[in-house]
Design an enzyme around this catalytic site. Sequence first.
Site, mmCIF file in Angstrom:
data_model
loop_
_atom_site.group_PDB
_atom_site.id
_atom_site.type_symbol
_atom_site.label_atom_id
_atom_site.label_comp_id
_atom_site.label_asym_id
_atom_site.label_seq_id
_atom_site.Cartn_x
_atom_site.Cartn_y
_atom_site.Cartn_z
ATOM 1 N NE ARG A 67 1.528 3.875 1.043
ATOM 2 C CZ ARG A 67 1.226 2.656 0.628
ATOM 3 N NH1 ARG A 67 2.134 1.898 0.081
ATOM 4 N NH2 ARG A 67 0.011 2.173 0.789
ATOM 5 C CD GLU A 86 -1.730 -1.183 3.475
ATOM 6 O OE1 GLU A 86 -2.063 -0.905 2.319
ATOM 7 O OE2 GLU A 86 -2.539 -1.570 4.308
ATOM 8 C CE1 TYR A 144 -3.106 3.403 9.683
ATOM 9 C CE2 TYR A 144 -2.500 5.655 9.149
ATOM 10 C CZ TYR A 144 -3.465 4.684 9.371
ATOM 11 O OH TYR A 144 -4.795 5.011 9.287
ATOM 12 C CG ASP A 181 -3.156 -0.968 7.574
ATOM 13 O OD1 ASP A 181 -4.346 -0.750 7.313
ATOM 14 O OD2 ASP A 181 -2.352 -1.439 6.755
ATOM 15 C CB CYS A 208 -11.559 7.458 8.467
ATOM 16 S SG CYS A 208 -10.012 6.584 8.511
ATOM 17 C CD1 TRP A 254 -4.443 1.371 1.299
ATOM 18 C CD2 TRP A 254 -5.997 2.105 2.709
ATOM 19 N NE1 TRP A 254 -4.667 0.401 2.241
ATOM 20 C CE2 TRP A 254 -5.598 0.809 3.112
ATOM 21 C CE3 TRP A 254 -6.974 2.767 3.455
ATOM 22 C CZ2 TRP A 254 -6.142 0.172 4.230
ATOM 23 C CZ3 TRP A 254 -7.510 2.136 4.556
ATOM 24 C CH2 TRP A 254 -7.100 0.862 4.932
ATOM 25 C CE LYS A 308 -0.743 6.571 -0.260
ATOM 26 N NZ LYS A 308 -1.993 5.783 -0.188
HETATM 27 C C1 BEZ Z 1 -1.377 4.224 2.657
HETATM 28 O O1 BEZ Z 1 -0.510 5.084 2.583
HETATM 29 O O2 BEZ Z 1 -1.932 3.812 1.639
HETATM 30 C C2 BEZ Z 1 -1.747 3.658 3.959
HETATM 31 C C3 BEZ Z 1 -1.126 4.152 5.078
HETATM 32 C C4 BEZ Z 1 -1.470 3.632 6.277
HETATM 33 C C5 BEZ Z 1 -2.412 2.642 6.388
HETATM 34 C C6 BEZ Z 1 -3.024 2.143 5.262
HETATM 35 C C7 BEZ Z 1 -2.677 2.650 4.034
#
Ligand code: BEZ
Length: 396
Positions: A54, A102, A260, A278, A323, A357, A360
């Site tokens: 994202r 977030e 999410y 989350d 996880c 996190w 990505k």
């Molecule tokens: C993230 O994209 O960082 C994220 C997505 C879902 C839950 C927590 C973090």
Amino acid sequence: MKTENFDAIVIGGGPIGLASAYHLGKRKAKTLVLEQFTFVNQLGSSAGVSRQFRIPYPDEYMVQMALDSEPYWVELEKESETKLIDKVGTLWFGDPTVQSTEGNIAEAEEALKALNVPYTSLTAKEIEEKYHFKNIPENYTGLFQADGGSINFKATNEALLNLCKKEETVSLEENAPVIAIDQSGELFEVTTPNGKYISKKLVIIPGPYINSVINLLHFKIDATYWNMSSAYFKKNDPNIQYPTWFVFQNNIGENGNQFYGFPSVDWDHPEYIRVAPDFVINPLDEPSERKLIPNAQELGYTSDWVKDHMTGLDPTPEYTSTCLISLSTIPNKELLIDFAPSYVPNHKNIVLYATGWAAKFTPFLGKIMSDLALDGKTNFDITPFQLGHQFFKSTK
Ligand code: BEZ
């Protein structure tokens, strides 16, 4: 016992460790990756096969980090000849007043605008009509950003492993937990049950297991650990599809109420949609407390959300996973990219990535870690992440 000399030893053979080794290998640095379990395992923070890519973040430097990551994903897809991100877009929606872990939707819109990232603002009605959600409170708002997507994280891990195998200067050792790190002049001697290895640089990326490694260098990091749940819901409308999404809501007691989800993808339970909470009801003190079975209450709240707000799905989860996440103790769960603290001898030759996190950013973090290890610096601005002074504590 065998002894070998390296330019860099990467401790932790998860995706970011492998990405670092891949970039070190590109620069022909003689590199060894030590993985305590086996490569491409499901025991770390990247478990669960899919992760979200994202661009929306409430902080401009995080948006920039996501933008900077994009060319490295393109490069990795090209070099591995594998599609790694299914670009279905990112949908952020929810209560606009919520300041969550977030972030906040309006702040993310401001950060996207500041960096000229295109996105669409949405009303509650549009969120229902365009994205199949239902019973969305009228005051909710949202944004859709088209460049987000679902990362095929198993394929990412495999692609990096294969590229490392092809690099002639990279060696890979699994079932190799580090049991001692000694220093002799400017060199590090790293011991595993299989041998002793000598290196000029250490790149420490063992995910949630970081303290078991840095304790050997007499410091530790303050972190909290989550057994993060996930569930798969069968599509009863075979044509239903969702983007990657995140809903911002205030907690209701123990129900953290932030969820999410992912699109259905051909690499992971193709007829199912993955939705996850989350939040965590019982954080862990130690990674060793991790369980493969999700917390029943977290799953219950997730099913209720699916039942009340999603269409085209059977609200009883059929598959689940967990996880293991390590997070810093500051509210936005920041990433930490830094050198070892100055009281550790040769600290500038020890680079660490920990917490947050970061799936990505995987290929980009690999580039950053290799720059820091080989050059002692990187052209990318990592100052927001150089937080060692806040989180590293001496254990001596
Ligand atoms: C993230 O994209 O960082 C994220 C997505 C879902 C839950 C927590 C973090």
